[in-house]
Motif scaffolding. Structure first.
Motif, PDB file in Angstrom:
ATOM      1  N   VAL A 146      -6.189  -9.956   5.576  1.00  0.00           N
ATOM      2  CA  VAL A 146      -7.016  -9.173   4.655  1.00  0.00           C
ATOM      3  C   VAL A 146      -6.244  -7.911   4.297  1.00  0.00           C
ATOM      4  O   VAL A 146      -5.922  -7.086   5.162  1.00  0.00           O
ATOM      5  N   THR A 147      -5.926  -7.755   3.009  1.00  0.00           N
ATOM      6  CA  THR A 147      -5.213  -6.572   2.530  1.00  0.00           C
ATOM      7  C   THR A 147      -6.190  -5.661   1.785  1.00  0.00           C
ATOM      8  O   THR A 147      -7.270  -6.097   1.353  1.00  0.00           O
ATOM      9  N   PHE A 148      -5.784  -4.404   1.610  1.00  0.00           N
ATOM     10  CA  PHE A 148      -6.657  -3.397   1.004  1.00  0.00           C
ATOM     11  C   PHE A 148      -5.920  -2.696  -0.131  1.00  0.00           C
ATOM     12  O   PHE A 148      -4.723  -2.393  -0.013  1.00  0.00           O
ATOM     13  N   SER A 149      -6.642  -2.449  -1.197  1.00  0.00           N
ATOM     14  CA  SER A 149      -6.085  -1.716  -2.328  1.00  0.00           C
ATOM     15  C   SER A 149      -7.118  -0.726  -2.835  1.00  0.00           C
ATOM     16  O   SER A 149      -8.316  -0.844  -2.537  1.00  0.00           O
ATOM     17  N   SER A 150      -6.653   0.251  -3.617  1.00  0.00           N
ATOM     18  CA  SER A 150      -7.547   1.306  -4.097  1.00  0.00           C
ATOM     19  C   SER A 150      -7.054   1.818  -5.440  1.00  0.00           C
ATOM     20  O   SER A 150      -5.874   1.705  -5.779  1.00  0.00           O
ATOM     21  N   SER A 151      -7.978   2.389  -6.187  1.00  0.00           N
ATOM     22  CA  SER A 151      -7.651   3.024  -7.466  1.00  0.00           C
ATOM     23  C   SER A 151      -8.726   4.058  -7.763  1.00  0.00           C
ATOM     24  O   SER A 151      -9.814   4.040  -7.181  1.00  0.00           O
ATOM     25  N   VAL A 152      -8.381   4.969  -8.685  1.00  0.00           N
ATOM     26  CA  VAL A 152      -9.280   6.072  -9.035  1.00  0.00           C
ATOM     27  C   VAL A 152      -9.356   6.175 -10.549  1.00  0.00           C
ATOM     28  O   VAL A 152      -8.352   5.970 -11.250  1.00  0.00           O
ATOM     29  N   LEU A 156     -11.290  11.377 -12.592  1.00  0.00           N
ATOM     30  CA  LEU A 156     -11.654  11.837 -11.251  1.00  0.00           C
ATOM     31  C   LEU A 156     -10.399  12.349 -10.538  1.00  0.00           C
ATOM     32  O   LEU A 156      -9.495  11.564 -10.204  1.00  0.00           O
ATOM     33  N   PRO A 157     -10.306  13.662 -10.267  1.00  0.00           N
ATOM     34  CA  PRO A 157      -9.100  14.236  -9.622  1.00  0.00           C
ATOM     35  C   PRO A 157      -9.110  14.050  -8.110  1.00  0.00           C
ATOM     36  O   PRO A 157      -9.059  15.021  -7.343  1.00  0.00           O
ATOM     37  N   TRP A 158      -9.192  12.815  -7.683  1.00  0.00           N
ATOM     38  CA  TRP A 158      -9.179  12.495  -6.266  1.00  0.00           C
ATOM     39  C   TRP A 158      -7.935  11.677  -5.914  1.00  0.00           C
ATOM     40  O   TRP A 158      -7.386  10.958  -6.758  1.00  0.00           O
ATOM     41  N   LYS A 159      -7.581  11.777  -4.660  1.00  0.00           N
ATOM     42  CA  LYS A 159      -6.597  10.860  -4.086  1.00  0.00           C
ATOM     43  C   LYS A 159      -7.352   9.934  -3.136  1.00  0.00           C
ATOM     44  O   LYS A 159      -8.033  10.391  -2.225  1.00  0.00           O
ATOM     45  N   PHE A 160      -7.195   8.627  -3.377  1.00  0.00           N
ATOM     46  CA  PHE A 160      -7.990   7.649  -2.643  1.00  0.00           C
ATOM     47  C   PHE A 160      -7.063   6.512  -2.214  1.00  0.00           C
ATOM     48  O   PHE A 160      -6.502   5.802  -3.048  1.00  0.00           O
ATOM     49  N   THR A 161      -6.879   6.371  -0.886  1.00  0.00           N
ATOM     50  CA  THR A 161      -5.937   5.374  -0.372  1.00  0.00           C
ATOM     51  C   THR A 161      -6.502   4.715   0.881  1.00  0.00           C
ATOM     52  O   THR A 161      -7.288   5.327   1.627  1.00  0.00           O
ATOM     53  N   PRO A 162      -6.131   3.465   1.157  1.00  0.00           N
ATOM     54  CA  PRO A 162      -6.510   2.824   2.434  1.00  0.00           C
ATOM     55  C   PRO A 162      -5.625   3.334   3.572  1.00  0.00           C
ATOM     56  O   PRO A 162      -4.429   3.608   3.380  1.00  0.00           O
ATOM     57  N   GLN A 163      -6.188   3.468   4.777  1.00  0.00           N
ATOM     58  CA  GLN A 163      -5.415   3.925   5.923  1.00  0.00           C
ATOM     59  C   GLN A 163      -4.548   2.820   6.519  1.00  0.00           C
ATOM     60  O   GLN A 163      -3.590   3.103   7.240  1.00  0.00           O
ATOM     61  N   GLN A 164      -4.856   1.574   6.271  1.00  0.00           N
ATOM     62  CA  GLN A 164      -4.065   0.453   6.760  1.00  0.00           C
ATOM     63  C   GLN A 164      -3.770  -0.479   5.592  1.00  0.00           C
ATOM     64  O   GLN A 164      -4.559  -0.610   4.665  1.00  0.00           O
ATOM     65  N   ARG A 165      -2.652  -1.101   5.624  1.00  0.00           N
ATOM     66  CA  ARG A 165      -2.275  -2.005   4.545  1.00  0.00           C
ATOM     67  C   ARG A 165      -2.982  -3.343   4.676  1.00  0.00           C
ATOM     68  O   ARG A 165      -3.367  -3.953   3.689  1.00  0.00           O
ATOM     69  N   SER A 252     -10.609  -4.665  -2.845  1.00  0.00           N
ATOM     70  CA  SER A 252     -10.225  -3.580  -3.753  1.00  0.00           C
ATOM     71  C   SER A 252     -11.402  -2.649  -3.988  1.00  0.00           C
ATOM     72  O   SER A 252     -12.529  -3.106  -4.220  1.00  0.00           O
ATOM     73  N   TYR A 253     -11.118  -1.334  -3.945  1.00  0.00           N
ATOM     74  CA  TYR A 253     -12.111  -0.313  -4.247  1.00  0.00           C
ATOM     75  C   TYR A 253     -11.621   0.553  -5.394  1.00  0.00           C
ATOM     76  O   TYR A 253     -10.422   0.851  -5.497  1.00  0.00           O
ATOM     77  N   THR A 254     -12.551   0.966  -6.239  1.00  0.00           N
ATOM     78  CA  THR A 254     -12.256   1.889  -7.334  1.00  0.00           C
ATOM     79  C   THR A 254     -13.315   2.986  -7.337  1.00  0.00           C
ATOM     80  O   THR A 254     -14.509   2.697  -7.322  1.00  0.00           O
ATOM     81  N   PHE A 255     -12.861   4.242  -7.379  1.00  0.00           N
ATOM     82  CA  PHE A 255     -13.781   5.375  -7.411  1.00  0.00           C
ATOM     83  C   PHE A 255     -13.924   5.892  -8.834  1.00  0.00           C
ATOM     84  O   PHE A 255     -12.938   6.041  -9.561  1.00  0.00           O
TER      85      PHE A 255
END
Length: 275
Positions: A146-152, A156-165, A252-255
């Protein structure tokens, strides 16, 4: 009676009229014309009176039939109006209800890459027992990556990242992952996250027990927070032929920046279920 006498009298009158003066002749001609006009007027009046009587009779005879036809037309017009109004109201209701209905179906079945919310949430109920029965790792199965990805969102002036790949889990085994969000602006901002799972055929078996998605996340200026995701892969995926050969699943998550209407209510977020 001898018919010769009347004939003789008529001839005598004709001869006398021929030998009368011009004034008498003009008067007699005038009387004859007036008599002809009176006969014509009388005949015309009788004819008009007869036609008027016939027209009244026809109108009286046709009145019930016309009234019945008028009632039928009014009934058809009302039926057509009711159907039209029903179609319009149905279309409006469907347009408003299609989005939350679609999201509810997606979260129940996993269509469109939407992870399925884990059943349960009570204490000691049948749903908890069903959840506990599914949370048994299948030890002889192959672990799934199971892999993790993120986007913003751009606004939105945020930094959003997964802690584990990535993490590797067995079907029925719970796993905990974390994302980190940082507000890089000098203002407090509220964000809302959406999510999806790929490949899509795995979405019905990706169940979340705890998640920060679709909930307002308020970050103060310069603040950093950790956001957990507690999930498991349903063991039923081992019986699905579409899952054969699937070794990697991506969450995948998007804020997005939360937006509010004039009443202070949160506006719709793309991909978020509507209440």
């Amino acid at each position: 009676m001898n018919p010769i006498i009347p004939q003789f009298g008529r001839r005598l009158l004709e001869r006398s009229s021929r030998w009368s003066c011009s004034s008498c002749q003009r008067a007699q001609a005038q009387r004859q014309r007036c008599a002809g006009v009176r006969r014509f007027v009388s005949q015309t009046s009788r004819k008009n009176a007869q036609e008027t009587t016939e027209a009244k009779a026809r109108a009286t005879a046709n009145a019930p039939r016309m009234e019945k036809m008028r009632e039928e037309y009014n009934k058809k017009n009302k039926t057509t109006m009711f159907y039209t109004i029903s179609i319009i109201l149905g279309t409006v209701a469907f347009s408003y209800g299609s989005v939350p209905m679609y999201k509810m179906i997606c979260q129940t079945t996993g269509w469109g890459g939407q992870p399925v919310r884990a059943h349960g949430g009570g204490f000691g109920g049948k749903e908890d027992e069903d959840l506990a029965s599914r949370l048994k790792p299948v030890k002889d199965a192959k672990r799934i990556r199971v892999t993790f990805s993120s986007s913003v969102s751009d606004v939105l002036p945020w930094k959003f990242t997964p802690q584990q790949r990535e993490v590797r889990v067995l079907p029925g085994e719970t796993a905990l992952a974390f994302y980190t969000a940082t507000n890089n602006s000098d203002q407090d901002i509220i964000g809302v996250a959406t999510y999806s799972v790929t490949p899509a055929q795995c979405a019905p078996y990706f169940s979340k027990i705890q998640c920060f998605c679709f909930e307002e996340q308020r970050l103060n200026a310069g603040e950093t927070v950790d956001m957990p995701v507690f999930f498991y892969l349903d063991p039923d995926l081992l019986n699905d032929l579409n899952m054969r050969g699937v070794e990697t699943v991506t969450l995948s998550y998007t804020f997005f920046k939360a937006k509010y209407d004039n009443n202070g209510m949160l506006k719709g977020i793309p991909g978020a279920p509507q209440s």
